[in-house]
Design an enzyme around this catalytic site. Structure first.
Site, PDB file in Angstrom:
ATOM      1  N   ASN A   7       0.872  -1.172   0.000  1.00  0.00           N
ATOM      2  CA  ASN A   7       0.000   0.000   0.000  1.00  0.00           C
ATOM      3  C   ASN A   7       0.912   1.227   0.000  1.00  0.00           C
ATOM      4  O   ASN A   7       1.541   1.546   1.013  1.00  0.00           O
ATOM      5  CB  ASN A   7      -0.912  -0.005   1.231  1.00  0.00           C
ATOM      6  CG  ASN A   7      -1.827   1.212   1.281  1.00  0.00           C
ATOM      7  OD1 ASN A   7      -1.435   2.325   0.963  1.00  0.00           O
ATOM      8  ND2 ASN A   7      -3.060   1.004   1.717  1.00  0.00           N
ATOM      9  N   GLU A  34      -3.955   1.819  -2.871  1.00  0.00           N
ATOM     10  CA  GLU A  34      -4.084   3.230  -2.499  1.00  0.00           C
ATOM     11  C   GLU A  34      -3.191   4.116  -3.377  1.00  0.00           C
ATOM     12  O   GLU A  34      -2.379   4.902  -2.901  1.00  0.00           O
ATOM     13  CB  GLU A  34      -3.798   3.449  -1.013  1.00  0.00           C
ATOM     14  CG  GLU A  34      -4.586   4.612  -0.459  1.00  0.00           C
ATOM     15  CD  GLU A  34      -4.527   4.739   1.060  1.00  0.00           C
ATOM     16  OE1 GLU A  34      -5.059   5.745   1.556  1.00  0.00           O
ATOM     17  OE2 GLU A  34      -3.976   3.853   1.739  1.00  0.00           O
ATOM     18  N   ASP A 147      -4.160  -4.889   0.981  1.00  0.00           N
ATOM     19  CA  ASP A 147      -4.484  -4.264   2.253  1.00  0.00           C
ATOM     20  C   ASP A 147      -5.926  -4.638   2.560  1.00  0.00           C
ATOM     21  O   ASP A 147      -6.859  -4.089   1.985  1.00  0.00           O
ATOM     22  CB  ASP A 147      -4.301  -2.755   2.145  1.00  0.00           C
ATOM     23  CG  ASP A 147      -4.709  -2.016   3.406  1.00  0.00           C
ATOM     24  OD1 ASP A 147      -5.142  -2.676   4.374  1.00  0.00           O
ATOM     25  OD2 ASP A 147      -4.611  -0.774   3.425  1.00  0.00           O
ATOM     26  N   ASN A 149      -7.370  -4.318   5.535  1.00  0.00           N
ATOM     27  CA  ASN A 149      -7.912  -3.526   6.628  1.00  0.00           C
ATOM     28  C   ASN A 149      -8.589  -4.415   7.675  1.00  0.00           C
ATOM     29  O   ASN A 149      -9.690  -4.120   8.169  1.00  0.00           O
ATOM     30  CB  ASN A 149      -8.871  -2.452   6.101  1.00  0.00           C
ATOM     31  CG  ASN A 149      -8.135  -1.177   5.726  1.00  0.00           C
ATOM     32  OD1 ASN A 149      -7.309  -0.679   6.483  1.00  0.00           O
ATOM     33  ND2 ASN A 149      -8.424  -0.641   4.547  1.00  0.00           N
ATOM     34  N   ASP A 220      -1.916  -6.144   6.042  1.00  0.00           N
ATOM     35  CA  ASP A 220      -1.637  -6.465   4.641  1.00  0.00           C
ATOM     36  C   ASP A 220      -1.339  -7.969   4.566  1.00  0.00           C
ATOM     37  O   ASP A 220      -0.408  -8.453   5.223  1.00  0.00           O
ATOM     38  CB  ASP A 220      -0.445  -5.658   4.146  1.00  0.00           C
ATOM     39  CG  ASP A 220      -0.697  -4.168   4.271  1.00  0.00           C
ATOM     40  OD1 ASP A 220      -1.202  -3.573   3.306  1.00  0.00           O
ATOM     41  OD2 ASP A 220      -0.395  -3.599   5.345  1.00  0.00           O
ATOM     42  N   ASP A 249       2.706   4.746   5.154  1.00  0.00           N
ATOM     43  CA  ASP A 249       2.510   4.221   6.500  1.00  0.00           C
ATOM     44  C   ASP A 249       2.449   2.691   6.517  1.00  0.00           C
ATOM     45  O   ASP A 249       2.299   2.088   7.583  1.00  0.00           O
ATOM     46  CB  ASP A 249       1.276   4.834   7.175  1.00  0.00           C
ATOM     47  CG  ASP A 249       0.068   4.909   6.261  1.00  0.00           C
ATOM     48  OD1 ASP A 249       0.109   4.353   5.147  1.00  0.00           O
ATOM     49  OD2 ASP A 249      -0.939   5.539   6.657  1.00  0.00           O
ATOM     50  N   HIS A 250       2.586   2.071   5.349  1.00  0.00           N
ATOM     51  CA  HIS A 250       2.662   0.616   5.227  1.00  0.00           C
ATOM     52  C   HIS A 250       4.074   0.212   4.802  1.00  0.00           C
ATOM     53  O   HIS A 250       4.806   1.001   4.197  1.00  0.00           O
ATOM     54  CB  HIS A 250       1.702   0.093   4.162  1.00  0.00           C
ATOM     55  CG  HIS A 250       0.257   0.267   4.490  1.00  0.00           C
ATOM     56  ND1 HIS A 250      -0.579  -0.785   4.773  1.00  0.00           N
ATOM     57  CD2 HIS A 250      -0.520   1.384   4.549  1.00  0.00           C
ATOM     58  CE1 HIS A 250      -1.804  -0.337   5.001  1.00  0.00           C
ATOM     59  NE2 HIS A 250      -1.790   0.975   4.862  1.00  0.00           N
TER      60      HIS A 250
END
Length: 258
Positions: A7, A34, A147, A149, A220, A249-250
């Site tokens: 991501n 993303e 991802d 979530n 993930d 941030d991943h």
């Protein structure tokens, strides 16, 4: 065969980090999420210069998924999930690369919950479950990478501390139940399968000093059908990518299949 998911949290802003990681890690297939860019502004030439063919399903400002192949051109199978013709979010892209079928998945976040965003998350999850049951039964290798979530459990291997996240959509019982029903089709969660006894976080929020504290989450995932699971050699997370200048941030997660 190395297959990864990343991501990127905005492919335009993170392009230097993405190209850096591709050169270092050299995945044969990379599923991105993303993108936050339209189809027209996707950086196809930069990826081609890096040695990767690409297909993508963009959306200006948010969402967006892509599949990259090193030294090859992915063949698109499906763009978007069936089951809701009114869904305009770019969250699913399925491709053939050689004898592999891969899907790049960006499951809805679902916050705040309860509410319409959480309802959409669960409905999207149901559509995914219904669609991929047919992929699991394919005789060749299939990898669902992305991802999701979803933090699968409260265990330290999945989350640093679940107490402060109890109201988050990523940890809700309905979210976890949907993920378990997906796995119950016979999919193997590759990273958990090989690293069930230690933290393998893939996401660290930009807020509250979470990266320096290693206050991470495992959201993930790379799910393997039986043909892929039989070839599983190793799996991991390129954690150091998260600590670089202007990162996502991943961190990328990956599997190596014999």
């Amino acid at each position: 065969m190395k297959i990864a998911t990343f991501n990127v949290n905005g492919i335009t802003a993170r392009l230097p980090r993405l190209l850096e990681w591709l050169a270092e890690s050299q995945p044969d297939i990379a599923c991105l999420q993303e993108l936050k860019t339209s189809d027209e502004t996707f950086p196809e030439q930069a990826l081609k210069d890096a040695g990767y063919g690409a297909i993508w399903h963009g959306q200006k400002g948010f969402n967006g998924v892509a599949v990259l192949a090193r030294g090859a051109q992915p063949k698109e199978i499906r763009r978007g999930l069936p089951g809701d013709p009114d869904d305009t979010h770019s969250r699913y892209l399925e491709a053939q690369v050689g004898d592999f079928v891969v899907a790049s998945i960006y499951l809805p976040n679902g916050n705040p919950q309860p509410g319409p965003k959480f309802d959409y998350k669960l409905a999207w999850f149901e559509r995914l479950i219904q669609h991929v049951v047919g992929l699991h039964g394919l005789p060749g290798p299939v990898v669902l990478a992305g991802d999701y979530n979803v933090v699968p459990t409260d265990g330290v291997h999945d989350i640093y501390n679940a107490a402060s996240w109890q109201k988050d959509a990523l940890l809700q019982p309905e979210t976890r139940a949907a993920y378990r029903r997906l796995l119950d089709q016979g999919w193997t969660d590759a990273i958990h399968h090989l690293h069930a006894d230690k933290p393998m976080y893939t996401f660290w929020d930009f807020f509250r000093n979470r990266w320096p504290r290693n206050a991470g989450l495992r959201i993930d995932h790379l799910l393997l059908n039986e043909a892929s699971a039989a070839r599983l050699d190793s799996a991991g997370v390129d954690r150091e990518v998260r600590g670089r200048d202007k990162p996502s941030d991943h961190a990328p997660a990956w599997v190596v299949l014999r």
